[in-house]
Write an enzyme that holds these catalytic residues in place. Sequence first.
Site, mmCIF file in Angstrom:
data_model
loop_
_atom_site.group_PDB
_atom_site.id
_atom_site.type_symbol
_atom_site.label_atom_id
_atom_site.label_comp_id
_atom_site.label_asym_id
_atom_site.label_seq_id
_atom_site.Cartn_x
_atom_site.Cartn_y
_atom_site.Cartn_z
ATOM 1 N N ARG A 1 -14.086 3.759 -19.292
ATOM 2 C CA ARG A 1 -13.536 3.207 -18.047
ATOM 3 C C ARG A 1 -14.586 3.265 -16.941
ATOM 4 O O ARG A 1 -14.756 2.321 -16.170
ATOM 5 C CB ARG A 1 -12.273 3.982 -17.635
ATOM 6 C CG ARG A 1 -11.102 3.803 -18.596
ATOM 7 C CD ARG A 1 -9.805 4.326 -18.015
ATOM 8 N NE ARG A 1 -9.738 5.780 -17.910
ATOM 9 C CZ ARG A 1 -9.270 6.592 -18.859
ATOM 10 N NH1 ARG A 1 -8.822 6.091 -20.006
ATOM 11 N NH2 ARG A 1 -9.230 7.905 -18.680
ATOM 12 N N LYS B 1 -3.437 0.025 -1.240
ATOM 13 C CA LYS B 1 -2.615 -1.053 -1.808
ATOM 14 C C LYS B 1 -1.358 -0.486 -2.441
ATOM 15 O O LYS B 1 -1.395 0.599 -3.043
ATOM 16 C CB LYS B 1 -3.407 -1.816 -2.865
ATOM 17 C CG LYS B 1 -2.635 -3.027 -3.394
ATOM 18 C CD LYS B 1 -3.225 -3.585 -4.677
ATOM 19 C CE LYS B 1 -2.464 -3.056 -5.877
ATOM 20 N NZ LYS B 1 -2.790 -3.770 -7.131
ATOM 21 N N GLU C 1 1.664 -5.651 -1.089
ATOM 22 C CA GLU C 1 1.663 -6.598 -2.212
ATOM 23 C C GLU C 1 3.044 -6.784 -2.836
ATOM 24 O O GLU C 1 3.422 -6.055 -3.757
ATOM 25 C CB GLU C 1 0.679 -6.154 -3.302
ATOM 26 C CG GLU C 1 0.635 -7.157 -4.466
ATOM 27 C CD GLU C 1 -0.278 -6.756 -5.621
ATOM 28 O OE1 GLU C 1 -0.778 -5.627 -5.633
ATOM 29 O OE2 GLU C 1 -0.457 -7.587 -6.525
ATOM 30 N N LYS D 1 -0.882 -9.322 0.219
ATOM 31 C CA LYS D 1 -1.381 -9.767 -1.083
ATOM 32 C C LYS D 1 -0.188 -10.296 -1.845
ATOM 33 O O LYS D 1 0.806 -9.577 -2.021
ATOM 34 C CB LYS D 1 -2.047 -8.607 -1.831
ATOM 35 C CG LYS D 1 -2.382 -8.931 -3.285
ATOM 36 C CD LYS D 1 -3.332 -7.906 -3.875
ATOM 37 C CE LYS D 1 -3.553 -8.188 -5.362
ATOM 38 N NZ LYS D 1 -4.667 -7.458 -5.940
#
Length: 325
Positions: free
Chosen positions: A46, A130, A171, A213
């Site tokens: 990752r 976010k 979002e 978003k």
Amino acid sequence: MQIAKLVKVARQLCQPGKGILAADESSGTIAKRFKQINLPSTESNRKSWRELLFTTRGISQFISGVILYDETIRQGLGQVIKKNGMIPGIKVDTGAKPMAGFPGETVTEGLDGLRERLAEYVKLGAQFTKWRAVTNLGKGLPTKPVLEANAQALARFAVLSQEAGLVPIVEPETLMEGQHDIQTHARATKKTLITVFDQLKQFRVYLPGMLLKTNLVASGLAATKQADSSAVAKATLAVFKAVVPQTVPGIMFLSGGMSPEASTVNLDAINKVGRQPWQLSFSYGRALQGEALEIWNGQSKNKPAAQQAFYQRAQKIAWARQGRL
Ligand code: 13P
């Protein structure tokens, strides 16, 4: 509230010609992406993948900020992003969970202890946050109570972020998966955004210091009849004009499973329509990473070719973000 700082960072993130790279896949989601190239999702794989993206030479011409996941910011990659001329941000929700009593719908969790986690992320260098809530389509869906529960959580997340000096990316995603037509998607997106902006207002979120978003309004990904990019642009703008206050500086699209090319062409079409009250930009995950990930295939010898593919897609999307494709 550090108003001047919030406004400055929000505007930097949606500045003309640039957008955001969403690299905040949770452990479960990145494992799914790696499975497509038969790569085990280890911490070192990752890290290698994300480092490959963030160190691509010249990428900050197209990318203003990068959304990270908890593990990634702790691996020190926020500093790498900063060094390469971009702003680090962090996903702070803990995922969409099945909503009790409402089959087929989810509520996003993560408010418990959020104030303390935000303080820690500020120390780790994050400048924005976010939180993603999901609206599911289906017979009788979305329901009002679930729309409201998700919108209220988004508002509480946003106001806590602003208190901490972090720009919230709010979002609400109305899913594109399914066979629905574009009108159905438009109605659900509009309902979602009305509920979200109502809650943002009630919870005193400072709109010039945040970003929205959300999804493009489009035919379901599995629908047999697909609306073309000019219909997508028209339907999306009609919803925004009816619902999104002009004080929101920018709307950053997610790609939501649309192919890299469709995400690019649709962004171009919407920016070709002409000047709008908000910057219309991108915060793509899959559309920016998909091609490069396939080329990389988990092998270091493929790194230069993968970085080149990522650079080229980001460049094309950045042109589309100006309606200059
Ligand atoms: P996609 O562009 O792959 O939809 O990812 C964007 C994102 O951050 C979803 O939360």
